[in-house]
Scaffold this motif. Structure first.
Motif: not given
Length: 78
Positions: A66-68
């Motif tokens: 995911s993004k992080l």
């Protein structure tokens, strides 16, 4: 290239299938020759959601989920 493995303490388990792990490192200050502690927080993927706050775990690098999240839980030590 081998994947890095880090050990740290879980500080948050609020996210679905995600834990936030605080990893501390110590190093010698180059000028002052004093031991310095630094910490960093990593978001890690936890498929089983059995890990709770305060647990010491190991995390390993992985492909972005995911993004992080760039890390995944490897082992739980308690």
């Amino acid at each position: 290239m081998p994947k890095r493995i880090l050990q740290g303490v879980v500080v948050s388990d609020k996210g679905a299938k995600t834990v936030v792990v605080k990893v501390e490192r110590t190093f010698l200050h180059p000028l002052l020759r004093k031991t310095v502690r630094r910490s960093k927080r990593y978001h890690a993927h936890n498929e089983t959601s059995t890990i709770k706050v305060g647990d010491t775990i190991q995390i390993q690098e992985c492909a972005p989920k995911s993004k992080l999240k760039r890390w995944e839980v490897v082992t739980t030590e308690g």
